[in-house]
Design a protein around this motif. Structure first.
Motif, mmCIF file in Angstrom:
data_model
loop_
_atom_site.group_PDB
_atom_site.id
_atom_site.type_symbol
_atom_site.label_atom_id
_atom_site.label_comp_id
_atom_site.label_asym_id
_atom_site.label_seq_id
_atom_site.Cartn_x
_atom_site.Cartn_y
_atom_site.Cartn_z
ATOM 1 N N ALA A 290 0.855 -1.190 0.000
ATOM 2 C CA ALA A 290 0.000 0.000 0.000
ATOM 3 C C ALA A 290 0.890 1.238 0.000
ATOM 4 N N VAL A 291 0.275 2.384 -0.325
ATOM 5 C CA VAL A 291 1.013 3.633 -0.457
ATOM 6 C C VAL A 291 0.297 4.724 0.337
ATOM 7 N N VAL A 292 1.093 5.577 0.979
ATOM 8 C CA VAL A 292 0.594 6.808 1.575
ATOM 9 C C VAL A 292 1.432 7.921 0.961
ATOM 10 N N ALA A 293 0.772 8.801 0.182
ATOM 11 C CA ALA A 293 1.536 9.824 -0.544
ATOM 12 C C ALA A 293 0.606 10.932 -1.008
ATOM 13 N N ARG A 294 1.201 12.023 -1.500
ATOM 14 C CA ARG A 294 0.400 13.045 -2.174
ATOM 15 C C ARG A 294 0.060 12.506 -3.560
ATOM 16 N N CYS A 295 -1.008 12.987 -4.134
ATOM 17 C CA CYS A 295 -1.541 12.407 -5.366
ATOM 18 C C CYS A 295 -1.005 13.114 -6.607
ATOM 19 N N GLY A 296 0.313 13.123 -6.758
ATOM 20 C CA GLY A 296 0.916 13.663 -7.965
ATOM 21 C C GLY A 296 0.797 12.664 -9.109
ATOM 22 N N TYR A 297 1.126 13.128 -10.299
ATOM 23 C CA TYR A 297 0.971 12.280 -11.484
ATOM 24 C C TYR A 297 1.795 10.988 -11.395
ATOM 25 N N ASN A 298 3.046 11.082 -10.962
ATOM 26 C CA ASN A 298 3.876 9.871 -10.885
ATOM 27 C C ASN A 298 3.319 8.873 -9.880
ATOM 28 N N THR A 299 2.920 9.360 -8.721
ATOM 29 C CA THR A 299 2.326 8.466 -7.721
ATOM 30 C C THR A 299 1.061 7.835 -8.267
ATOM 31 N N LEU A 300 0.214 8.641 -8.869
ATOM 32 C CA LEU A 300 -1.023 8.134 -9.446
ATOM 33 C C LEU A 300 -0.745 7.054 -10.492
ATOM 34 N N SER A 301 0.216 7.301 -11.367
ATOM 35 C CA SER A 301 0.570 6.326 -12.404
ATOM 36 C C SER A 301 1.019 5.010 -11.793
ATOM 37 N N GLU A 302 1.843 5.083 -10.769
ATOM 38 C CA GLU A 302 2.366 3.860 -10.162
ATOM 39 C C GLU A 302 1.304 3.131 -9.355
ATOM 40 N N VAL A 303 0.457 3.864 -8.650
ATOM 41 C CA VAL A 303 -0.642 3.231 -7.921
ATOM 42 C C VAL A 303 -1.535 2.451 -8.890
ATOM 43 N N LEU A 304 -1.853 3.051 -10.028
ATOM 44 C CA LEU A 304 -2.694 2.368 -11.011
ATOM 45 C C LEU A 304 -1.969 1.200 -11.679
ATOM 46 N N ALA A 305 -0.724 1.407 -12.067
ATOM 47 C CA ALA A 305 0.015 0.360 -12.780
ATOM 48 C C ALA A 305 0.297 -0.850 -11.904
ATOM 49 N N TYR A 306 0.660 -0.597 -10.647
ATOM 50 C CA TYR A 306 1.011 -1.698 -9.744
ATOM 51 C C TYR A 306 -0.165 -2.155 -8.894
ATOM 52 N N LYS A 307 -1.342 -1.527 -9.116
ATOM 53 C CA LYS A 307 -2.564 -1.912 -8.409
ATOM 54 C C LYS A 307 -2.372 -1.859 -6.888
ATOM 55 N N LEU A 308 -1.853 -0.719 -6.430
ATOM 56 C CA LEU A 308 -1.551 -0.528 -5.022
ATOM 57 C C LEU A 308 -2.622 0.312 -4.335
ATOM 58 N N PRO A 309 -3.343 -0.270 -3.394
ATOM 59 C CA PRO A 309 -4.264 0.544 -2.613
ATOM 60 C C PRO A 309 -3.488 1.678 -1.948
ATOM 61 N N ALA A 310 -4.130 2.846 -1.881
ATOM 62 C CA ALA A 310 -3.395 4.011 -1.393
ATOM 63 C C ALA A 310 -4.267 4.951 -0.589
ATOM 64 N N ILE A 311 -3.613 5.607 0.349
ATOM 65 C CA ILE A 311 -4.155 6.791 0.998
ATOM 66 C C ILE A 311 -3.450 7.945 0.309
ATOM 67 N N LEU A 312 -4.218 8.739 -0.418
ATOM 68 C CA LEU A 312 -3.628 9.839 -1.174
ATOM 69 C C LEU A 312 -4.013 11.158 -0.530
ATOM 70 N N MET A 313 -2.997 11.988 -0.316
ATOM 71 C CA MET A 313 -3.156 13.233 0.420
ATOM 72 C C MET A 313 -3.593 14.386 -0.470
ATOM 73 N N GLU A 314 -4.517 15.178 0.061
ATOM 74 C CA GLU A 314 -4.898 16.425 -0.586
ATOM 75 C C GLU A 314 -3.759 17.432 -0.412
ATOM 76 N N GLU A 315 -3.711 18.397 -1.293
ATOM 77 C CA GLU A 315 -2.722 19.475 -1.179
ATOM 78 C C GLU A 315 -3.402 20.765 -1.621
ATOM 79 N N ARG A 316 -3.633 21.647 -0.682
ATOM 80 C CA ARG A 316 -4.353 22.890 -0.981
ATOM 81 C C ARG A 316 -3.634 23.716 -2.040
ATOM 82 N N GLY A 317 -4.434 24.242 -2.954
ATOM 83 C CA GLY A 317 -3.902 25.146 -3.960
ATOM 84 C C GLY A 317 -3.105 24.484 -5.066
#
Length: 108
Positions: free
Chosen positions: A10-37
């Motif tokens: 599993a992953v805990v991270a901010r939801c940037g494009y690279n993280t998103l790509s890897e979460v989807l590609a590796y099928k990793l459940p994730a807690i993705l952090m919001e980032e204001r602005g």
């Protein structure tokens, strides 16, 4: 970091494009952090929430709050998110596949 992604459950991270790509590609459940602005993070999280492919978390979450959030995630969300991710046909070319999925979702 991308090499380590293949070794985690599993992953805990901010939801940037690279993280998103890897979460989807590796099928990793994730807690993705919001980032204001940050419009990229907002857009990525919006799509992931819509498809119920992650747990979205307000940042910052640290210490005891993070511990409880992780336990709750593992007990209540992990399996369902993992199952949804496994239903996506994504190859290990995560960047191309994630872009295709995002564009398909935007078109809906």
């Amino acid at each position: 970091v991308h090499l380590l992604m293949r070794q985690v459950d599993a992953v805990v991270a901010r939801c940037g494009y690279n993280t998103l790509s890897e979460v989807l590609a590796y099928k990793l459940p994730a807690i993705l952090m919001e980032e204001r602005g940050n419009p990229e993070i907002d857009s990525n999280l919006s799509l992931m929430k819509k498809e119920k492919l992650c747990r979205c978390q307000r940042a910052p979450v640290v210490g005891v709050d993070l511990r409880y959030s992780l336990i709750d995630f593992l007990e209540n969300d992990y399996s369902n998110i993992h199952e949804r991710l496994c239903n996506y046909n994504i190859s290990f070319e995560g960047d191309k596949e994630a872009a295709r999925i995002i564009l398909d979702l935007v078109d809906q």
